[in-house]
Each structure stands twice: as C-alpha cells, then as structure tokens.
Design a protein around this motif. Structure first.
Motif, mmCIF file in Angstrom:
data_model
loop_
_atom_site.group_PDB
_atom_site.id
_atom_site.type_symbol
_atom_site.label_atom_id
_atom_site.label_comp_id
_atom_site.label_asym_id
_atom_site.label_seq_id
_atom_site.Cartn_x
_atom_site.Cartn_y
_atom_site.Cartn_z
ATOM 1 N N VAL A 149 0.822 -1.207 0.000
ATOM 2 C CA VAL A 149 0.000 0.000 0.000
ATOM 3 C C VAL A 149 0.860 1.263 0.000
ATOM 4 O O VAL A 149 0.558 2.236 -0.701
ATOM 5 C CB VAL A 149 -0.961 -0.009 1.203
ATOM 6 C CG1 VAL A 149 -1.762 1.297 1.265
ATOM 7 C CG2 VAL A 149 -1.897 -1.205 1.122
ATOM 8 N N ALA A 150 1.949 1.249 0.762
ATOM 9 C CA ALA A 150 2.793 2.444 0.862
ATOM 10 C C ALA A 150 3.364 2.833 -0.497
ATOM 11 O O ALA A 150 3.455 4.014 -0.833
ATOM 12 C CB ALA A 150 3.913 2.206 1.866
ATOM 13 N N ARG A 151 3.767 1.847 -1.287
ATOM 14 C CA ARG A 151 4.302 2.140 -2.610
ATOM 15 C C ARG A 151 3.182 2.551 -3.571
ATOM 16 O O ARG A 151 3.338 3.484 -4.365
ATOM 17 C CB ARG A 151 5.026 0.920 -3.184
ATOM 18 C CG ARG A 151 5.476 1.118 -4.648
ATOM 19 C CD ARG A 151 5.996 -0.181 -5.244
ATOM 20 N NE ARG A 151 7.308 -0.511 -4.707
ATOM 21 C CZ ARG A 151 8.444 -0.120 -5.260
ATOM 22 N NH1 ARG A 151 8.434 0.646 -6.345
ATOM 23 N NH2 ARG A 151 9.598 -0.456 -4.729
ATOM 24 N N ILE A 152 2.040 1.834 -3.480
ATOM 25 C CA ILE A 152 0.929 2.106 -4.415
ATOM 26 C C ILE A 152 0.419 3.536 -4.246
ATOM 27 O O ILE A 152 0.257 4.268 -5.224
ATOM 28 C CB ILE A 152 -0.217 1.088 -4.184
ATOM 29 C CG1 ILE A 152 0.257 -0.323 -4.532
ATOM 30 C CG2 ILE A 152 -1.444 1.456 -5.020
ATOM 31 C CD1 ILE A 152 -0.649 -1.414 -4.011
ATOM 32 N N VAL A 153 0.184 3.942 -2.988
ATOM 33 C CA VAL A 153 -0.353 5.279 -2.717
ATOM 34 C C VAL A 153 0.812 6.237 -2.524
ATOM 35 O O VAL A 153 1.086 6.729 -1.427
ATOM 36 C CB VAL A 153 -1.282 5.255 -1.488
ATOM 37 C CG1 VAL A 153 -1.958 6.617 -1.310
ATOM 38 C CG2 VAL A 153 -2.354 4.172 -1.637
ATOM 39 N N SER A 154 1.534 6.475 -3.606
ATOM 40 C CA SER A 154 2.695 7.372 -3.571
ATOM 41 C C SER A 154 2.964 7.863 -4.983
ATOM 42 O O SER A 154 2.354 7.407 -5.950
ATOM 43 C CB SER A 154 3.930 6.638 -3.040
ATOM 44 O OG SER A 154 4.439 5.737 -4.016
ATOM 45 N N ASP A 155 3.934 8.760 -5.096
ATOM 46 C CA ASP A 155 4.306 9.260 -6.418
ATOM 47 C C ASP A 155 4.941 8.182 -7.277
ATOM 48 O O ASP A 155 5.005 8.312 -8.505
ATOM 49 C CB ASP A 155 5.262 10.449 -6.276
ATOM 50 C CG ASP A 155 4.555 11.687 -5.730
ATOM 51 O OD1 ASP A 155 3.309 11.725 -5.793
ATOM 52 O OD2 ASP A 155 5.245 12.600 -5.242
ATOM 53 N N GLU A 156 5.436 7.107 -6.627
ATOM 54 C CA GLU A 156 6.015 5.991 -7.374
ATOM 55 C C GLU A 156 4.950 5.011 -7.844
ATOM 56 O O GLU A 156 5.237 4.137 -8.659
ATOM 57 C CB GLU A 156 7.038 5.246 -6.508
ATOM 58 C CG GLU A 156 8.239 6.090 -6.119
ATOM 59 C CD GLU A 156 8.990 6.592 -7.339
ATOM 60 O OE1 GLU A 156 9.307 5.749 -8.221
ATOM 61 O OE2 GLU A 156 9.237 7.806 -7.432
#
Length: 496
Positions: A149-156
């Motif tokens: 989730v941290a990667r998905i909901v980010s600029d990346e």
C-alpha cells in the motif's frame, strides 16, 4: 409472464441513491460499473420485470451529471482477448461501447489503457481513438500491487499514472469485461484528485449478489451459478457485521481485498469513508422485488439452465468442466433435480412416444405445454415452435400453416445446392417460410404475430440443438435447455 420486480421503482430509487452518494463527497464520484450495461439478460431472467437495459436507463436519468471513462488493459489488446458473447476483441468492443453510449446521448470523456506497456498494437489502438476524437490516458503496472500500500499510494505508484481529466460530477468507469482494472483506475483518480484538493469519492455498482437478500436466497445462488467458472463465492460480509451488527451479503473477492482498500482510502484522504465492502455499493435492486416467490422460482430455473448448459458444453468439448461440480453443489443447495420441470418431462414423453426420436417442448406463459417431434420436413425444435404459435393464435392442430409444397423447394436448396445432409428445416428457415406464406394464408399471419409472446418461455430439447437453432431461439427470447446428448451418438464430432 409473472412479474417479481418493479423496474420503474428501481430506476427512480437507484438514480436517487447515486445522487445522494455524489453529494456525500466533494461533488465528484467515481463509480465502478460492473456487469453488463446494455444487455443484462441474467438479471432479467432471475428478476422478472427487470429490463435488460435498466442500468443504461438509470444512467440516462443522470446523463447531465455523468460522463463515461472506458477502461481496457494493454495486455488484453495485445492478446486479442475476445468477448465470448459477441465474438469480438476487447479493443473492438471499446469502440462498440463508445458508439452505443454516444448513440443514446451519454458523454464519453476518454479511454484509459491500464497495465500499459509499449506495443505496436496498443499504439495503433490509441491512434485510432485519437483519429475519432477520443482522448486516451495511460495507467501503468505498479510493483507490489495490491498489497504494498505504501508504494501504491505514492508518487512511485498512482502518482506515475496519467490523471484522467474529467468534467462532470459522476464519472462512470466501465470496461469490456472483468480484469480490465476499473477499481485501480478509480483509486488512482482519488489519489490525483486529493493532491489537487478535491475530496472525491468512490462507489461500486454491481447488481449481484444482492446484499440485503439472504445468503442462500435463490437469486444469490443463481449469481454463483452464473459465475461458477470464476469460482466466485457469496459470503456474509464480516466487516459489515462487525461495524453495524447487520448481516449483509457480498462476495469473496471484494471481502478479501477490503482491508487493502481501507488502508488505501486512509492513506489517500486521511480516513476511510467505508467500514465494509457492502458500504461501497450503491445497489438498490433488493428493495424493488415485489414478489419474492416469482423471483425465487425464476432463479431456480436459471440454476438448472446453467447446469444443463455446462453439461452440454462438456459433451461438445469432450472434457470435464470444473464448474460442473460447483453447479451440482448449487443444485443441491436450491433443492433442484434435473428432469423435475414439466417442460422436460413433456419433451421426453414426446420422444418416447415417437420411438426415441428427438423431441422438444415449450411452456407458454399460462403454463400450457406444447411439444414438437422430428419429422421428414421439420426438426423437433421447428415443429414445437410452429405448434406454440398455433396454440397462442387459437389455431387448431389440423390447420397447415406452411404447406409441404412450400417446404420442399427449401429442402432441395439445402441438400442439392448447399450441401447440407439434414433436409429438415431449422427454426430460422421455418420462420422465413411462415413469413412468406402470410400474403396467401391468414392463419400464417395470425401465427406470426404471436412471436413476441414467446419471450421468456421455457423450452427443452432432448438433444443438443445446432447453433443455428439455439441462436434463433435466443433472439426470440426463449429460455432454451437441452439434454447433453446428440441426435446421433455414434458420430465423432458435433455437426450442425
């Protein structure tokens, strides 16, 4: 036919509920639209009174507020994935959907290509859309989706996707079929809207399972039968039960993914607007059932139809279909047995009376059952069809609607010139012969005018019918089932 569903109430209640959901957010709602928009025949079969285009008609009540975004996966473009019901590729179906939406006055804003990877086929598709004046956007694969989730909901993650520019409060996200990435598009848009200071919302519109019917209600069991090949399972929504102390029905995939979605909502906007997957839905169909027993009976018949269809496909394909076992379980849960319907029993009785030749039966709206046998001029399905039209028109069985003299030249054309081995007329051929007799035979005209009354009638054949016959009966709106048997069991292949 008996009506179990109030379609007018549904249109009014559903559109009102969606307007209320739009107002809950910053006047911007992304609505994931599941199922078929134009031709939801499953819903019309299990909820008699539900019109196949009801969801489209509901959207038309919101057309000044709504715009459509059609979603297609790049992988489906490259693989030429087909829609089984239409026999066209997903990319061609996107064009069909755009034409259909625009043809009824709905605004199509753009197309989003998901899981984007560079490929000549994808670029050619995008160029074609640009030529037609349709904007396209690209969404990309995200490493770790859907669990990181941290990667998905980010600029990346979502941040790398194109922001789909939309103009209206209600953005309907639809697709040619499942697995296209509709939900991911909605959530990506929420991320981008939030970065722009817009507190947009997300909701899901799926007709089935119906959340406020019991878990084992026949309507919900019929949905499991319809999706047996996907192995969907209806379940009590544990999140809804915990949050509200109320029992609600959802299905396994939405329940399994909800903790991830809940975490995404919290990361996007600080808090989740929903406490359960059922909360996300906007379906009002369960509130519009006016005769539960009519819908139960229709759903039981649908489960049987799905099972017999599976057996016939298994017979034709020569391999055991995995969904057969799921369908057998659903038959048991619904208390159903093959051969229990009167229309099946009458078809078999007629076959036995004619020395085991193929036979067919049609159950009319008033419960009357008419049968047809295999003869030198007509196949059993064609014979049953003519007899049903006679019954509906009040024409005696002794009256000849189409003379042998009119049928014989058609048989000569089929066998001598077109190379067919079967001289008997198929259902489409007998209807053409009947229509050509109208100018000379008042009975033929009376019979032909009864065709609309066959819509929604059950029909059973003691053998697998040709695709020509099954297609014609489907166009008439007849609900056909067949025994998983060939007319000639010793043949190696199924021939028309």
């Amino acid at each position: 036919m008996k009506i179990g569903f109030d379609n007018d109430k549904y249109l009014a209640m559903q559109s009102t509920h969606i307007r209320e959901r739009i107002a809950q957010f910053d006047n911007k709602l992304y609505l994931e639209f599941g199922g078929k928009l134009f031709d939801d025949y499953h819903a019309s079969r299990v909820l008699p009174g539900f019109q196949p285009d009801s969801k489209l008609q509901m959207l038309l009540q919101l057309k000044d507020q709504a715009e459509i975004v059609v979603v297609i996966s790049a992988e489906d473009i490259v693989s030429n994935k087909l829609r089984g019901d239409y026999g066209i590729t997903y990319d061609m179906d996107v064009l069909r959907l755009i034409d259909a939406f625009q043809g009824v006055g709905l605004f199509v804003g753009s197309v989003c290509v998901t899981m984007y990877t560079p490929a000549p086929e994808v670029e050619a598709f995008e160029n074609r859309l640009h030529t037609l004046g349709i904007r396209t956007f690209r969404h990309y694969k995200i490493a770790g989706y859907p669990n990181d989730v941290a990667r998905i909901v980010s600029d990346e993650g979502y941040g790398k996707n194109d922001y789909i520019e939309t103009e209206r409060p209600l953005v309907v996200i639809t697709a040619p079929g499942p697995g296209s990435g509709k939900m991911a598009v909605c959530l990506s848009q929420l991320y981008h809207e939030h970065k722009r200071g817009v507190k947009a919302g997300y909701a899901k519109f799926e007709t089935f399972p119906i959340w406020n019917l019991p878990l084992k209600h026949p309507v919900n069991l019929a949905y499991e039968a319809a999706t047996a090949d996907l192995n969907d399972v209806n379940m009590i929504d544990p999140f809804h039960l915990e949050a509200y102390g109320e029992t609600a029905v959802n299905y396994n995939r939405d329940i399994e993914i909800f903790p991830v979605l809940h975490a995404m909502f919290e990361m996007i906007s600080g808090q989740s607007p929903y406490q359960s997957p059922t909360d996300m839905g906007v379906n009002m169909a369960g509130n519009c059932i006016v005769d539960d027993e009519v819908c139960c009976e229709a759903s039981r018949k649908e489960i049987l139809r799905r099972y017999l269809k599976c057996l016939c496909e298994q017979k034709v394909g020569g391999t055991v279909k995995e969904e057969r076992f799921k369908l057998e379980l659903l038959l048991n849960q619904a208390g159903l047995t093959v051969g229990s319907r009167a229309v099946e029993q009458q078809a078999h009785a007629r076959s036995e009376a004619t020395g085991g030749l193929p036979a067919a039966a049609i159950e009319l709206a008033d419960g009357t059952i008419v049968t047809g046998k295999t003869g030198p001029l007509l196949g059993a399905a064609s014979s049953a069809l003519l007899n049903a039209l006679k019954q509906l028109a009040g024409i005696g069985p002794e009256v000849e609607l189409v003379s042998a003299r009119a049928i014989e030249p058609i048989q000569t054309l089929k066998t001598t010139y077109l190379g067919s081995k079967n001289p008997r007329l198929h259902t489409d051929e007998i209807l053409i012969a009947l229509s050509s007799s109208v100018s000379e035979n008042e009975y033929a005209a009376a019979a032909l005018s009864q065709l609309p009354k066959l819509k929604g009638c059950d029909m059973h054949s003691t053998v697998i019918l040709s695709s020509v016959d099954s297609d014609t009966l489907n166009k008439l709106g007849i609900y056909l089932t067949c025994d998983p048997a060939y007319e000639e069991e010793d043949r190696k292949y199924h021939k028309k």
